[in-house]
Design a protein around this motif. Structure first.
Motif, PDB file in Angstrom:
ATOM      1  N   THR A   8       2.265  -6.804   1.220  1.00 32.58           N
ATOM      2  CA  THR A   8       1.257  -7.802   1.577  1.00 32.58           C
ATOM      3  C   THR A   8       1.627  -9.154   0.980  1.00 32.58           C
ATOM      4  O   THR A   8       1.230 -10.183   1.501  1.00 32.58           O
TER       5      THR A   8
ATOM      6  N   THR B 274       5.136   4.318   2.209  1.00 34.36           N
ATOM      7  CA  THR B 274       4.949   3.000   1.604  1.00 34.36           C
ATOM      8  C   THR B 274       4.923   1.962   2.709  1.00 34.36           C
ATOM      9  O   THR B 274       5.851   1.867   3.502  1.00 34.36           O
ATOM     10  N   ASP B 275       3.850   1.213   2.736  1.00 32.34           N
ATOM     11  CA  ASP B 275       3.624   0.230   3.786  1.00 32.34           C
ATOM     12  C   ASP B 275       4.400  -1.046   3.501  1.00 32.34           C
ATOM     13  O   ASP B 275       5.050  -1.186   2.460  1.00 32.34           O
TER      14      ASP B 275
ATOM     15  N   HIS C 187       0.481   5.256   0.766  1.00 36.45           N
ATOM     16  CA  HIS C 187      -0.384   6.251   1.388  1.00 36.45           C
ATOM     17  C   HIS C 187       0.076   7.637   0.934  1.00 36.45           C
ATOM     18  O   HIS C 187       1.265   7.931   0.943  1.00 36.45           O
TER      19      HIS C 187
ATOM     20  N   ALA D  58      -5.121   6.071   0.002  1.00 39.10           N
ATOM     21  CA  ALA D  58      -4.085   5.065  -0.217  1.00 39.10           C
ATOM     22  C   ALA D  58      -4.583   4.045  -1.227  1.00 39.10           C
ATOM     23  O   ALA D  58      -5.793   3.844  -1.392  1.00 39.10           O
ATOM     24  N   GLN D  59      -3.629   3.386  -1.902  1.00 38.76           N
ATOM     25  CA  GLN D  59      -3.965   2.326  -2.845  1.00 38.76           C
ATOM     26  C   GLN D  59      -2.809   1.347  -2.915  1.00 38.76           C
ATOM     27  O   GLN D  59      -1.678   1.674  -2.537  1.00 38.76           O
ATOM     28  N   TYR D  60      -3.108   0.156  -3.376  1.00 33.53           N
ATOM     29  CA  TYR D  60      -2.063  -0.845  -3.534  1.00 33.53           C
ATOM     30  C   TYR D  60      -1.278  -0.596  -4.809  1.00 33.53           C
ATOM     31  O   TYR D  60      -1.821  -0.152  -5.825  1.00 33.53           O
TER      32      TYR D  60
ATOM     33  N   ALA E  64       0.838  -1.194   0.000  1.00 34.51           N
ATOM     34  CA  ALA E  64       0.000   0.000   0.000  1.00 34.51           C
ATOM     35  C   ALA E  64       0.874   1.245   0.000  1.00 34.51           C
ATOM     36  O   ALA E  64       1.901   1.293   0.673  1.00 34.51           O
TER      37      ALA E  64
ATOM     38  N   ALA F  53      -6.359   4.676   4.455  1.00 31.42           N
ATOM     39  CA  ALA F  53      -5.130   5.466   4.540  1.00 31.42           C
ATOM     40  C   ALA F  53      -4.682   5.649   5.978  1.00 31.42           C
ATOM     41  O   ALA F  53      -5.500   5.655   6.900  1.00 31.42           O
TER      42      ALA F  53
ATOM     43  N   LEU G  51      -8.938   1.506  -3.710  1.00 32.79           N
ATOM     44  CA  LEU G  51      -8.406   2.268  -2.589  1.00 32.79           C
ATOM     45  C   LEU G  51      -8.397   1.416  -1.329  1.00 32.79           C
ATOM     46  O   LEU G  51      -9.186   0.488  -1.175  1.00 32.79           O
ATOM     47  N   VAL G  52      -7.479   1.729  -0.418  1.00 36.54           N
ATOM     48  CA  VAL G  52      -7.401   1.064   0.888  1.00 36.54           C
ATOM     49  C   VAL G  52      -7.438   2.137   1.964  1.00 36.54           C
ATOM     50  O   VAL G  52      -7.262   3.327   1.677  1.00 36.54           O
TER      51      VAL G  52
END
Length: 155
Positions: free
Chosen positions: A139, A135-136, A86, A92-94, A84, A125, A122-123
């Motif tokens: 996954t 940047t997460d 942000h 946020a989005q992948y 993801a 945020a 979208l995910v």
């Protein structure tokens, strides 16, 4: 020379101005962004060229990022992952990231070529803490064999 102190170049006989040159120091690692595509820059709405990619990673994931780059450069291999991203704008989005090591002039400075593509919707945020992006953690990820095999995953 293995000193962190700058060395003075004596130019008294050459007529040139004395120049101070800093030796390679043992600073904390960094991953400078050398180039960013216009599509990504438009999504981020900020030019992050020249900034440290590690500054866009949560502190708990920085060591893993450095280790992945080290593995990519020493194996050598590519990496594919989904993570993801942000944005400062509050969403946020992948993204799917495919990255490969490149050979540069200095073997101690890794160069990574990455292709990022948004994937999915979208995910939720999280705060980017005053940065243009955060940047997460991935996954999902896997190493890509480019002729020297794949590193052993430790997860």
């Amino acid at each position: 020379m293995d000193s962190d102190m700058p060395s003075q170049i004596d130019s008294s006989d050459s007529g040139l101005i004395a120049v101070t040159r800093s030796e390679r120091s043992r600073e904390s690692p960094s991953l400078r962004v050398r180039l960013i595509g216009s599509s990504i820059q438009e999504r981020i709405q900020s030019n992050i060229t020249g900034l440290d990619y590690l500054d866009f990673r949560p502190s708990e994931y920085r060591a893993a990022t450095i280790e992945a780059v080290r593995l990519m450069s020493s194996q050598p291999c590519g990496v594919w992952q989904v993570m993801a991203m942000h944005y400062e704008r509050g969403f946020a989005q992948y993204f799917e990231l495919t990255a490969f090591p490149l050979l540069g002039d200095d073997p101690d400075v890794p160069i990574i070529f990455g292709l990022m593509n948004p994937t999915g919707g979208l995910v939720r945020a999280v705060s980017v803490r005053g940065k243009p992006i955060l940047t997460d953690t991935a996954t999902t990820y896997d190493y890509i064999d480019i002729g020297a095999g794949k590193p052993v995953r430790t997860d």
